[in-house]
Scaffold this motif. Structure first.
Motif, PDB file in Angstrom:
ATOM      1  N   LEU A 109       8.640  -5.005  -3.700  1.00 21.40           N
ATOM      2  CA  LEU A 109       8.449  -4.023  -2.610  1.00 21.40           C
ATOM      3  C   LEU A 109       9.801  -4.206  -1.721  1.00 21.40           C
ATOM      4  CD1 LEU A 109       5.137  -6.074  -1.515  1.00 21.40           C
ATOM      5  CD2 LEU A 109       5.359  -4.209  -2.866  1.00 21.40           C
ATOM      6  N   SER A 110       9.951  -2.642  -1.620  1.00 21.31           N
ATOM      7  CA  SER A 110      11.308  -2.232  -0.867  1.00 21.31           C
ATOM      8  C   SER A 110      11.188  -2.832   0.577  1.00 21.31           C
ATOM      9  CB  SER A 110      11.441  -0.844  -1.009  1.00 21.31           C
ATOM     10  OG  SER A 110      11.466  -0.265  -2.254  1.00 21.31           O
ATOM     11  N   TRP A 111      12.306  -3.057   1.294  1.00 20.01           N
ATOM     12  CA  TRP A 111      12.405  -3.251   2.506  1.00 20.01           C
ATOM     13  C   TRP A 111      12.290  -1.795   3.136  1.00 20.01           C
ATOM     14  CZ3 TRP A 111      15.340  -1.548   6.633  1.00 20.01           C
ATOM     15  CH2 TRP A 111      15.165  -2.270   8.013  1.00 20.01           C
ATOM     16  N   VAL A 112      11.207  -1.615   3.895  1.00 20.91           N
ATOM     17  CA  VAL A 112      10.820  -0.434   4.472  1.00 20.91           C
ATOM     18  C   VAL A 112      10.715  -0.576   6.145  1.00 20.91           C
ATOM     19  CG1 VAL A 112       9.244   1.666   5.055  1.00 20.91           C
ATOM     20  CG2 VAL A 112       9.753   0.451   2.480  1.00 20.91           C
ATOM     21  N   PRO A 113      11.700  -0.013   7.246  1.00 16.98           N
ATOM     22  CA  PRO A 113      11.367  -0.163   8.503  1.00 16.98           C
ATOM     23  C   PRO A 113      10.258   0.644   9.007  1.00 16.98           C
ATOM     24  CG  PRO A 113      13.093   1.554   7.968  1.00 16.98           C
ATOM     25  CD  PRO A 113      12.722   0.853   6.755  1.00 16.98           C
ATOM     26  N   GLY A 136      17.391   0.438  -6.785  1.00 19.93           N
ATOM     27  CA  GLY A 136      18.203  -0.854  -7.144  1.00 19.93           C
ATOM     28  C   GLY A 136      19.226  -0.913  -5.839  1.00 19.93           C
ATOM     29  N   GLU A 137      18.888  -0.326  -4.858  1.00 24.27           N
ATOM     30  CA  GLU A 137      19.599  -0.424  -3.465  1.00 24.27           C
ATOM     31  C   GLU A 137      19.010  -0.919  -2.421  1.00 24.27           C
ATOM     32  OE1 GLU A 137      22.776   0.453  -3.677  1.00 24.27           O
ATOM     33  OE2 GLU A 137      22.955   1.653  -5.519  1.00 24.27           O
ATOM     34  N   GLY A 138      19.628  -1.437  -1.415  1.00 27.06           N
ATOM     35  CA  GLY A 138      18.900  -2.134  -0.426  1.00 27.06           C
ATOM     36  C   GLY A 138      18.500  -3.567  -0.755  1.00 27.06           C
ATOM     37  N   GLN A 139      17.426  -3.808   0.010  1.00 24.01           N
ATOM     38  CA  GLN A 139      16.544  -5.195  -0.135  1.00 24.01           C
ATOM     39  C   GLN A 139      15.408  -5.153  -0.633  1.00 24.01           C
ATOM     40  OE1 GLN A 139      18.012  -8.455   0.700  1.00 24.01           O
ATOM     41  NE2 GLN A 139      19.806  -7.188   0.701  1.00 24.01           N
ATOM     42  N   MET A 140      14.875  -6.082  -1.457  1.00 30.29           N
ATOM     43  CA  MET A 140      13.564  -5.868  -2.045  1.00 30.29           C
ATOM     44  C   MET A 140      12.849  -7.241  -2.007  1.00 30.29           C
ATOM     45  SD  MET A 140      12.862  -3.646  -5.717  1.00 30.29           S
ATOM     46  CE  MET A 140      11.891  -2.391  -5.639  1.00 30.29           C
ATOM     47  N   TRP A 141      11.671  -7.416  -2.123  1.00 31.85           N
ATOM     48  CA  TRP A 141      10.904  -8.744  -2.421  1.00 31.85           C
ATOM     49  C   TRP A 141       9.866  -8.705  -3.651  1.00 31.85           C
ATOM     50  CZ3 TRP A 141       5.755 -10.164  -2.579  1.00 31.85           C
ATOM     51  CH2 TRP A 141       5.557 -11.488  -2.367  1.00 31.85           C
ATOM     52  N   SER A 142       9.999  -9.761  -4.093  1.00 31.18           N
ATOM     53  CA  SER A 142       8.826  -9.977  -5.401  1.00 31.18           C
ATOM     54  C   SER A 142       8.468 -11.431  -5.198  1.00 31.18           C
ATOM     55  CB  SER A 142       9.516  -9.424  -6.505  1.00 31.18           C
ATOM     56  OG  SER A 142      10.230 -10.483  -7.141  1.00 31.18           O
ATOM     57  N   PRO A 143       7.634 -11.606  -5.861  1.00 31.95           N
ATOM     58  CA  PRO A 143       6.794 -13.071  -5.864  1.00 31.95           C
ATOM     59  C   PRO A 143       7.871 -14.166  -6.801  1.00 31.95           C
ATOM     60  CG  PRO A 143       5.134 -11.783  -6.502  1.00 31.95           C
ATOM     61  CD  PRO A 143       6.200 -10.850  -6.359  1.00 31.95           C
ATOM     62  N   ARG A 144       8.510 -13.356  -7.616  1.00 30.58           N
ATOM     63  CA  ARG A 144       9.478 -14.378  -8.305  1.00 30.58           C
ATOM     64  C   ARG A 144      10.802 -14.740  -7.777  1.00 30.58           C
ATOM     65  NH1 ARG A 144       9.435 -11.772 -14.536  1.00 30.58           N
ATOM     66  NH2 ARG A 144       6.980 -12.464 -15.002  1.00 30.58           N
ATOM     67  N   SER A 145      11.291 -13.514  -6.764  1.00 32.60           N
ATOM     68  CA  SER A 145      12.712 -13.585  -6.543  1.00 32.60           C
ATOM     69  C   SER A 145      12.627 -13.856  -4.910  1.00 32.60           C
ATOM     70  CB  SER A 145      13.282 -12.502  -6.421  1.00 32.60           C
ATOM     71  OG  SER A 145      12.627 -11.181  -6.073  1.00 32.60           O
ATOM     72  N   GLY A 146      11.492 -13.619  -3.995  1.00 29.86           N
ATOM     73  CA  GLY A 146      11.627 -13.673  -2.667  1.00 29.86           C
ATOM     74  C   GLY A 146      12.417 -12.339  -2.464  1.00 29.86           C
ATOM     75  N   GLY A 175      14.980   1.014  -2.689  1.00 24.75           N
ATOM     76  CA  GLY A 175      14.832  -0.381  -3.458  1.00 24.75           C
ATOM     77  C   GLY A 175      14.360   0.038  -5.060  1.00 24.75           C
ATOM     78  N   LEU A 176      13.551   1.024  -5.179  1.00 28.27           N
ATOM     79  CA  LEU A 176      13.547   1.160  -6.768  1.00 28.27           C
ATOM     80  C   LEU A 176      14.635   1.715  -7.525  1.00 28.27           C
ATOM     81  CD1 LEU A 176      10.138   3.363  -6.007  1.00 28.27           C
ATOM     82  CD2 LEU A 176      10.254   0.945  -7.009  1.00 28.27           C
ATOM     83  N   MET A 212       0.918  -1.239  -0.021  1.00 27.52           N
ATOM     84  CA  MET A 212       0.076  -0.089  -0.175  1.00 27.52           C
ATOM     85  C   MET A 212       0.923   1.315   0.071  1.00 27.52           C
ATOM     86  SD  MET A 212      -2.887   1.417   2.698  1.00 27.52           S
ATOM     87  CE  MET A 212      -4.313   0.362   1.819  1.00 27.52           C
ATOM     88  N   LEU A 213       1.994   1.092   0.763  1.00 32.62           N
ATOM     89  CA  LEU A 213       3.072   2.433   0.958  1.00 32.62           C
ATOM     90  C   LEU A 213       3.161   2.762  -0.559  1.00 32.62           C
ATOM     91  CD1 LEU A 213       4.396   4.244   2.573  1.00 32.62           C
ATOM     92  CD2 LEU A 213       6.320   2.554   2.510  1.00 32.62           C
ATOM     93  N   LEU A 214       3.771   1.887  -1.481  1.00 37.74           N
ATOM     94  CA  LEU A 214       3.994   2.223  -2.902  1.00 37.74           C
ATOM     95  C   LEU A 214       3.030   2.713  -3.486  1.00 37.74           C
ATOM     96  CD1 LEU A 214       6.147   2.410  -5.069  1.00 37.74           C
ATOM     97  CD2 LEU A 214       5.807  -0.256  -5.453  1.00 37.74           C
ATOM     98  N   ALA A 215       1.814   2.176  -3.515  1.00 39.60           N
ATOM     99  CA  ALA A 215       0.531   2.609  -4.194  1.00 39.60           C
ATOM    100  C   ALA A 215       0.218   4.219  -3.805  1.00 39.60           C
ATOM    101  CB  ALA A 215      -0.728   1.793  -3.709  1.00 39.60           C
TER     102      ALA A 215
END
Length: 380
Positions: free
Chosen positions: A34-38, A61-71, A58-59, A1-4
């Motif tokens: 989805l970026s990792w967000v504290p 290309g830095e830090g950590q991210m998650w997606s259904p394809r990659s985890g 994350g957008l 939701m944060l990104l949306a």
């Protein structure tokens, strides 16, 4: 939701970002990148800077991210896996992507949505308890509530009338105590419309505030293209959602507070005329005693969480940002309180269904029997 929500703000056209950037963010959203967000780190003014910076990181290309394809993986790899190039920021876009109240409002929106569900469930659960305790429906008379016409109070009373003994849905349990000499019930039963009602109205108020916030331009500065002017304002200040979510926590908490007292009445034989702790043979089987302790612990914890965070403020950014909302903590607390309410009401629901067992073969109304059957299809 944060990104949306961040995309929604930028798409309004007052943030000075390029269509290329918005399309890149949309691609990430559609691929569920989805970026990792504290959840901690925002004071709720000058926007939710730290959390939104992690979102943007994350957008890029830095830090950590998650997606259904990659985890979970490094953001660059997640974007590559989904065929999305890292975001390259253009002039003005850095501040545009991190300045706004979307962290507060995304958590707040979840709290409101869950509160809307639980506040209706509370009426149904309370009706089950009232039946199990052989309470009267007289206090829910429509004429009584017309004399104090708060919308929530009248709506709750109407819901209770639709669930409890009536010509349409007669209750065998109500029939056996219709002529008893009890004058009135305890407040936890008699005042359900008044207590649940203000929770309804509180949630409705907060929903309006959060809905407005969700659909507002909350970054800074704002670009007015038609005027060819950029204006530095204060729409990033999270005082509106912060105050509203503090209010939500206080309002919705009362559903758990009164529910815990109804659980006490169900498990206490001196109040319920039912077996102690709703179990026939005590001793090794403590029945609902520990369940009631759990409810009491959750209610007590929520009382502390209901202290409003928005009454606090600490100066930041070399005293330029010298008043802040603390909206991030308000949102997280509100969500935690809603969760506690859900849990306490679940305990009351189980206790009320157990109490009805001791009144068999008598049956309650058809709607409440449906609720009982639903619960017993999951918990026996």
């Amino acid at each position: 939701m944060l990104l949306a929500l961040r995309i929604n703000v930028l798409a309004k056209g007052y943030s000075g970002v390029s269509m290329e950037t918005i399309h890149s963010m949309l691609n990430a959203f559609n691929a569920s990148c989805l970026s990792w967000v504290p959840e901690k780190g925002t004071v709720g003014a000058s926007g939710d800077l730290a959390p939104l910076a992690h979102l943007t990181l994350g957008l890029m290309g830095e830090g950590q991210m998650w997606s259904p394809r990659s985890g979970w993986a490094p953001a660059k790899l997640v974007l590559e896996c989904n065929g999305i190039p890292p975001l390259v920021l253009k002039p003005k876009e850095g501040i545009a992507l991190i300045n706004g109240t979307q962290m507060v409002t995304s958590l707040g929106a979840e709290a409101v949505e869950r509160a809307l569900g639980v506040v209706r469930q509370a009426d149904i659960i309370a009706a089950l308890t009232l039946e199990a305790l052989k309470g009267t429906t007289k206090a829910f008379d429509s004429d009584v509530h017309a004399l104090r016409p708060h919308p929530g109070q009248m709506a709750v009373a109407a819901r209770l009338r639709s669930l409890l003994d009536s010509e349409v849905f007669p209750s065998q349990i109500s029939e056996i105590h219709r002529s008893c000499d009890r004058v009135q019930d305890a407040y936890t039963l008699r005042c359900i419309p008044q207590v649940h009602g203000v929770a309804n109205d509180t949630i409705g108020f907060v929903q309006k505030v959060i809905s407005t916030e969700l659909n507002s331009a909350t970054d800074n500065p704002l670009v007015f293209a038609k005027r060819a002017e950029t204006v530095s304002g204060g729409n990033f200040h999270g005082e509106y959602p912060a105050k509203a979510l503090d209010f939500l926590a206080i309002g919705v908490h009362e559903l758990a507070s009164i529910s815990e007292r109804r659980i006490e009445r169900l498990v206490n034989p001196s109040l319920s005329e039912l077996p102690a702790f709703l179990v026939k043979e005590g001793g090794l089987n403590s029945g609902f005693m520990i369940a009631h302790c759990t409810a009491a612990a959750l209610v007590s914890e929520s009382k502390t969480l209901c202290h409003p965070s928005s009454v606090d403020s600490l100066s930041t950014s070399a005293a330029t940002e010298d008043h802040v909302s603390m909206g991030g903590w308000a949102a997280r607390k509100a969500l935690r309180v809603v969760e506690h309410v859900e849990q306490v009401l679940a305990i009351e629901l189980l206790a009320a269904c157990q109490a009805l067992e001791f009144l068999r073969p008598l049956k309650t109304t058809a709607p409440l029997e449906k609720v009982y059957d639903l619960v017993r299809s999951v918990v026996r």
